[in-house]
Design a protein around this motif. Structure first.
Motif, PDB file in Angstrom:
ATOM      1  N   GLN A  87       0.770  -1.187   0.109  1.00 41.24           N
ATOM      2  CA  GLN A  87       0.024   0.079   0.031  1.00 41.24           C
ATOM      3  C   GLN A  87       0.756   1.453   0.078  1.00 41.24           C
ATOM      4  OE1 GLN A  87      -2.703  -0.488   3.412  1.00 41.24           O
ATOM      5  NE2 GLN A  87      -3.837  -1.783   2.037  1.00 41.24           N
ATOM      6  N   GLY A  88       2.259   1.087  -0.197  1.00 41.20           N
ATOM      7  CA  GLY A  88       2.903   2.315  -0.183  1.00 41.20           C
ATOM      8  C   GLY A  88       3.538   2.746  -1.502  1.00 41.20           C
ATOM      9  N   LEU A  89       2.977   2.466  -2.649  1.00 45.89           N
ATOM     10  CA  LEU A  89       3.265   2.871  -3.803  1.00 45.89           C
ATOM     11  C   LEU A  89       2.706   4.391  -4.151  1.00 45.89           C
ATOM     12  CD1 LEU A  89       4.001  -0.125  -4.291  1.00 45.89           C
ATOM     13  CD2 LEU A  89       3.147  -0.120  -6.462  1.00 45.89           C
ATOM     14  N   LEU A  90       3.666   5.216  -3.841  1.00 47.77           N
ATOM     15  CA  LEU A  90       2.833   6.639  -3.606  1.00 47.77           C
ATOM     16  C   LEU A  90       3.061   7.288  -4.958  1.00 47.77           C
ATOM     17  CD1 LEU A  90       3.970   7.694  -0.116  1.00 47.77           C
ATOM     18  CD2 LEU A  90       1.868   6.583  -0.970  1.00 47.77           C
ATOM     19  N   THR A  91       4.281   7.207  -5.644  1.00 44.51           N
ATOM     20  CA  THR A  91       4.467   7.818  -7.059  1.00 44.51           C
ATOM     21  C   THR A  91       4.107   6.787  -8.068  1.00 44.51           C
ATOM     22  OG1 THR A  91       6.906   7.290  -6.980  1.00 44.51           O
ATOM     23  CG2 THR A  91       6.107   9.219  -6.161  1.00 44.51           C
ATOM     24  N   GLY A  92       4.189   5.525  -8.068  1.00 45.50           N
ATOM     25  CA  GLY A  92       3.587   4.847  -9.202  1.00 45.50           C
ATOM     26  C   GLY A  92       4.864   4.483 -10.045  1.00 45.50           C
ATOM     27  N   HIS A  93       4.601   3.861 -11.242  1.00 46.03           N
ATOM     28  CA  HIS A  93       5.105   3.523 -12.486  1.00 46.03           C
ATOM     29  C   HIS A  93       6.104   4.785 -12.890  1.00 46.03           C
ATOM     30  CE1 HIS A  93       6.792   1.665 -16.004  1.00 46.03           C
ATOM     31  NE2 HIS A  93       5.867   0.666 -16.085  1.00 46.03           N
ATOM     32  N   PRO A  94       7.515   4.687 -12.926  1.00 49.55           N
ATOM     33  CA  PRO A  94       8.245   5.696 -13.422  1.00 49.55           C
ATOM     34  C   PRO A  94       8.375   5.985 -14.775  1.00 49.55           C
ATOM     35  CG  PRO A  94       9.740   4.184 -12.691  1.00 49.55           C
ATOM     36  CD  PRO A  94       8.248   3.532 -12.447  1.00 49.55           C
ATOM     37  N   PHE A  95       7.842   4.963 -15.534  1.00 43.34           N
ATOM     38  CA  PHE A  95       7.950   5.315 -17.153  1.00 43.34           C
ATOM     39  C   PHE A  95       6.309   5.028 -17.750  1.00 43.34           C
ATOM     40  CE2 PHE A  95      12.431   4.884 -16.280  1.00 43.34           C
ATOM     41  CZ  PHE A  95      12.967   5.865 -17.276  1.00 43.34           C
ATOM     42  N   HIS A  96       5.539   5.468 -16.938  1.00 42.87           N
ATOM     43  CA  HIS A  96       4.252   5.855 -17.415  1.00 42.87           C
ATOM     44  C   HIS A  96       3.682   7.265 -17.153  1.00 42.87           C
ATOM     45  CE1 HIS A  96      -0.076   4.881 -17.970  1.00 42.87           C
ATOM     46  NE2 HIS A  96       0.224   3.864 -18.459  1.00 42.87           N
ATOM     47  N   PRO A  97       2.891   7.610 -18.168  1.00 39.90           N
ATOM     48  CA  PRO A  97       2.539   8.930 -18.227  1.00 39.90           C
ATOM     49  C   PRO A  97       1.380   9.338 -17.112  1.00 39.90           C
ATOM     50  CG  PRO A  97       1.578   7.983 -20.189  1.00 39.90           C
ATOM     51  CD  PRO A  97       2.574   7.112 -19.651  1.00 39.90           C
ATOM     52  N   ALA A  98       0.619   8.550 -16.844  1.00 45.46           N
ATOM     53  CA  ALA A  98      -0.553   8.542 -15.854  1.00 45.46           C
ATOM     54  C   ALA A  98      -0.439   7.163 -15.034  1.00 45.46           C
ATOM     55  CB  ALA A  98      -1.938   8.776 -16.670  1.00 45.46           C
ATOM     56  N   PRO A  99       0.501   6.970 -14.089  1.00 42.54           N
ATOM     57  CA  PRO A  99       0.429   5.787 -13.317  1.00 42.54           C
ATOM     58  C   PRO A  99      -0.644   5.931 -12.410  1.00 42.54           C
ATOM     59  CG  PRO A  99       2.378   7.276 -12.551  1.00 42.54           C
ATOM     60  CD  PRO A  99       1.663   7.947 -13.760  1.00 42.54           C
ATOM     61  N   LYS A 100      -1.396   6.895 -11.971  1.00 42.93           N
ATOM     62  CA  LYS A 100      -2.422   6.657 -10.978  1.00 42.93           C
ATOM     63  C   LYS A 100      -3.689   7.171 -11.537  1.00 42.93           C
ATOM     64  CE  LYS A 100       0.459   5.473  -7.577  1.00 42.93           C
ATOM     65  NZ  LYS A 100       0.280   4.499  -6.723  1.00 42.93           N
ATOM     66  N   SER A 101      -4.057   7.057 -12.631  1.00 41.02           N
ATOM     67  CA  SER A 101      -5.139   7.460 -13.451  1.00 41.02           C
ATOM     68  C   SER A 101      -6.185   6.321 -13.207  1.00 41.02           C
ATOM     69  CB  SER A 101      -4.968   7.794 -14.972  1.00 41.02           C
ATOM     70  OG  SER A 101      -6.215   7.895 -15.547  1.00 41.02           O
ATOM     71  N   ARG A 102      -7.215   6.792 -12.360  1.00 38.15           N
ATOM     72  CA  ARG A 102      -8.443   5.869 -12.006  1.00 38.15           C
ATOM     73  C   ARG A 102      -9.561   6.485 -12.443  1.00 38.15           C
ATOM     74  NH1 ARG A 102      -5.431   4.016  -6.714  1.00 38.15           N
ATOM     75  NH2 ARG A 102      -3.428   3.269  -7.813  1.00 38.15           N
TER      76      ARG A 102
END
Length: 612
Positions: A175-190
């Motif tokens: 539950q600690g992936l705060l910044t997300g995938h470093p090579f994706h333009p929108a890693p937290k888009s939901r």
């Protein structure tokens, strides 16, 4: 080896969360564009720190190197301060992003400036209209990240911290992936979730939830289990609510958000009104949300349950198609044939089994509805915890910004103290153990058996010993298992549907691309960058450790296919890098993603074997 090395590594104050999230996404866009476009078109350069007067775009106190990217299709340039050169585009950023359009002066660029410029450049490159949907996805991702950072500002915990049990430490990593995938333009888009739903269901908000249950006719159900029993037996045991289906029916679990989506579909609503389907509501024990969002961990950690979500997360609509469920169980069945050999050769390697699935074939419904019911039962981490091994999701340590770097630094510092080592020597030795645990078994499966799992950062766990050092490497999520030609006969001997067989079997080249990207680019490139933490000498030294690891593998397992691939890497052949920005820009499915050549230092670094 110091932490932090630059302002880019600092954990933001909650009041600065919106600005941090915007800055982070500007850098993510630079990451993606640099790797997928600028490096391919040779429009990128890292300029050395100038003597005397600094770079015209940089703040007056900046004396470091500057990454510049030319975008001639839109008559513009971007630049940003970086700590060092990176042939793999794993840059450590030290400033905001700056923009120069035409003959205008350099100016600081906000995320919208960067996003619009890059999307417009890609539009002209592909001769397609501007992708407003991608712009919206980036905005959604920023809003999600900002909300998480505002609501969870506490200092991150380190693996093994005394106030947490081993299970709590594991859940904290999920539950600690705060910044997300470093090579994706929108890693937290939901985008399908409202802010309120985000806070209820997202792992970053420490979500825990009970499942929603529907009762459906027995004849609608499709199920399977690796124990050759009825697949829903294991799933029923997860309920913990004492439910008993009516005669001729079965009970299937859904993610609570998915249940709402299902009830809005006309055919489901009609079945509920007619009584053919019965809504039993939310019941049973809570499950912990994990990094993949749709996979939940049971309270006792004995099992995971992977549910369908009919919403886009990064590149994919996250429902469980029937052929993916079958592929997952097939991956387990294949691995069970190899397990004794793998345990003997690589005792620290473990594959979390996919043990059962259920899905529904509703008369008259389309695939979107049927796939929305798919549920997969996976082995949990209780067995690993019982062996006194601390599992941690790799993505929580690597490619996870300051949060991950602080965790990694604490582990290496503990390892150094236990072994009387300096920090840099400890860093090399720690990475040598990680690389050995990850690389050798993964390559052995591929080259000796033709089996390619998907060992990227979110699909893998590292098992830590009492000293904080890697002792095991754990792979999960087998739905995208791929088989090279030497393993096709194993799948063909099974009773599989044509779509499942077609998805499983691939060429040698496709199998290598899977491992080259997932293990080397997505995983090891991030591990090296995180451990080096801006120290370029250590960065190259870690690549030297990886070179030694590959040479050691060839010395033990000189298979002709392994020799061709590994000698190629050591001679400088590029690795395959996935084009997440291009995939999102072109609105492609993840299976259509392009892979670009990514050059790396393996061909030029010296051996740097770490020894105590």
């Amino acid at each position: 080896m110091n932490l932090p090395l630059s302002a880019s590594h600092l954990r933001p104050d909650p009041a600065q969360a919106p600005r941090f999230a915007e800055q982070q996404h500007s850098r993510l866009l630079i990451n993606c564009y640099a790797r997928e476009v600028a490096m391919q078109e040779h429009t990128l350069a890292v300029l050395p720190a100038p003597r005397g007067v600094g770079h015209p775009a940089m703040p007056p106190n900046h004396r470091g190197q500057v990454l510049e990217i030319a975008l001639p299709r839109v008559d513009s340039r971007l630049c940003v301060g970086v700590l060092h050169v990176s042939s793999t585009a794993n840059f450590d950023y030290t400033t905001d992003v700056y923009l120069r359009s035409g003959d205008q002066a350099w100016r600081q660029a906000g995320w919208q400036d960067v996003a619009r410029l890059i999307i417009e450049d890609l539009s002209r490159r592909a001769d397609t209209p501007f992708n407003n949907e991608l712009m919206q996805q980036i905005g959604d991702s920023i809003a999600t990240m900002s909300d998480v950072l505002e609501r969870h500002p506490a200092t991150p915990r380190t693996p093994g911290q005394r106030s947490l049990t081993p299970l709590q430490t594991y859940i904290d990593s999920e539950q600690g992936l705060l910044t997300g995938h470093p090579f994706h333009p929108a890693p937290k888009s939901r985008a399908d979730w409202s802010p309120a739903e985000q806070r209820v269901y997202s792992p970053e908000h420490k979500a825990s939830m009970r499942l929603h249950y529907l009762q459906v006719p027995q004849q609608w159900l499709h199920s399977d289990s690796v124990s050759n029993g009825v697949g829903d037996d294991g799933l029923q045991g997860l309920q913990g609510a004492g439910l008993r289906p009516d005669a001729g029916t079965v009970i299937v679990p859904l993610h609570p958000w998915q249940a709402g989506w299902m009830r809005r579909q006309p055919r489901i609503a009609a079945a509920l009104r007619s009584g053919a389907m019965r809504d039993l509501g939310v019941l049973g024990r809570p499950f912990h949300s994990t990094a993949s969002v749709r996979t939940l961990l049971a309270e006792d950690a004995a099992s995971f349950i992977k549910l369908s979500l009919n919403m886009r997360i990064t590149n994919c609509i996250r429902n469980n198609a029937r052929h993916e469920l079958q592929s997952a169980l097939t991956g387990t069945r294949l691995y069970r044939r190899l397990r004794d050999d793998m345990r003997t050769r690589f005792p620290g390697f473990h594959v979390l089994e996919e043990r059962a699935y259920v899905t529904v074939n509703m008369p008259g419904a389309d695939a979107e509805i049927d796939d929305g019911f798919g549920v997969l039962l996976r082995e949990g981490v209780a067995g690993i915890l019982s062996q006194q091994v601390q599992p941690v999701v790799c993505a929580a340590l690597f490619g996870n910004g300051a949060h991950g770097r602080q965790r990694v630094f604490a582990l290496i510092e503990r390892y150094a103290l236990h072994n009387g080592l300096g920090l840099e020597q400890a860093a090399r030795a720690w990475f040598a153990r990680y690389a050995l645990a990850a690389v050798h078994p993964t390559l052995y499966l591929l080259f000796e058996h033709g089996v390619a799992f998907e060992p990227h950062m979110q699909n893998t766990l590292v098992g830590l010993d009492a000293q904080g050092a890697p002792t095991s490497f754990i792979v999960r999520d087998l739905e995208l298992t791929r088989l090279a030609p030497r393993a096709h006969h194993l799948a063909q001997a099974m009773t599989l549907e044509p779509a499942t067989l077609a998805a499983l079997c691939c060429s040698d080249e496709r199998a290598w691309v899977r491992i080259g990207y997932c293990l080397f680019v997505n995983n090891l490139c991030e591990v090296i960058t995180t451990i080096a933490n801006g120290n370029h000498s250590l960065y190259l030294g870690l690549w030297g450790v990886l070179r030694d690891t590959l040479q050691d593998y060839l010395a033990q397992f000189p298979h002709p296919s392994a020799s061709r691939r590994i000698q190629g890497l050591l001679a400088g052949e590029p690795l395959p890098a996935k084009g997440n920005l291009l995939t999102r820009f072109l609105r492609q499915a993840d299976r259509q993603a392009s892979y670009l050549p990514l050059y790396h230092p393996l061909g030029v670094v010296n051996s740097a074997a770490a020894s105590l």
